[in-house]
Design a protein around this motif. Sequence first.
Motif, PDB file in Angstrom:
ATOM      1  N   PHE A  83       2.723   0.231  -2.030  1.00 39.48           N
ATOM      2  CA  PHE A  83       1.556  -0.723  -2.636  1.00 39.48           C
ATOM      3  C   PHE A  83       2.155  -1.280  -3.854  1.00 39.48           C
ATOM      4  O   PHE A  83       2.470  -0.377  -4.817  1.00 39.48           O
ATOM      5  N   HIS A  88      -4.413  -2.054  -4.439  1.00 34.96           N
ATOM      6  CA  HIS A  88      -4.278  -2.496  -3.258  1.00 34.96           C
ATOM      7  C   HIS A  88      -3.871  -1.307  -2.249  1.00 34.96           C
ATOM      8  O   HIS A  88      -4.082  -1.709  -1.043  1.00 34.96           O
ATOM      9  N   ASN A 114       2.250  -3.578   0.587  1.00 34.29           N
ATOM     10  CA  ASN A 114       0.760  -4.132   0.757  1.00 34.29           C
ATOM     11  C   ASN A 114       0.116  -4.011   2.262  1.00 34.29           C
ATOM     12  O   ASN A 114      -0.396  -5.154   2.343  1.00 34.29           O
ATOM     13  N   HIS A 117      -3.271  -5.836   2.812  1.00 35.40           N
ATOM     14  CA  HIS A 117      -3.482  -6.997   1.725  1.00 35.40           C
ATOM     15  C   HIS A 117      -3.430  -8.297   2.200  1.00 35.40           C
ATOM     16  O   HIS A 117      -2.856  -8.545   3.196  1.00 35.40           O
TER      17      HIS A 117
END
Length: 130
Positions: A83, A88, A114, A117
């Motif tokens: 991340f 995140h 991520n 995300h």
Amino acid sequence: MSHLIPDRFGVLAHNGDQQVTVVLRWERRLLEVTMHLAITAYGSEADLFAAFRDAALSVFPPDSQRDPRTVTDPDGSRYIAAFTHPDHTPRTWRQWHRTTGRELAAAGLPVRLNPGHHISLTAPAEALRV
């Protein structure tokens, strides 16, 4: 040939015309900006991978310093979930380990940046070794 595999990316199409608006949240972190640009084809993969190598990333704490914690997909393939910012990381994570992209590239596994995300991508291990 693109090495990037976008995991999640949103676009909004305008009603009644062919124009597409790309939804971006411009972050101040270089890696996130280069991710946005590379996924939308406005930036280069070379810039993305250069930013990746120098970026500070959050990963689940490793079992040992040399063995990053990996995630296994249902098909048996493994990757490292990383991340770009602790904000995140999944809410269930109570702790994480900070490392660099260069250290993750040395592990020889794909890195998913991520996951979950609004912008997420998977970089294959061979692309990270360059």
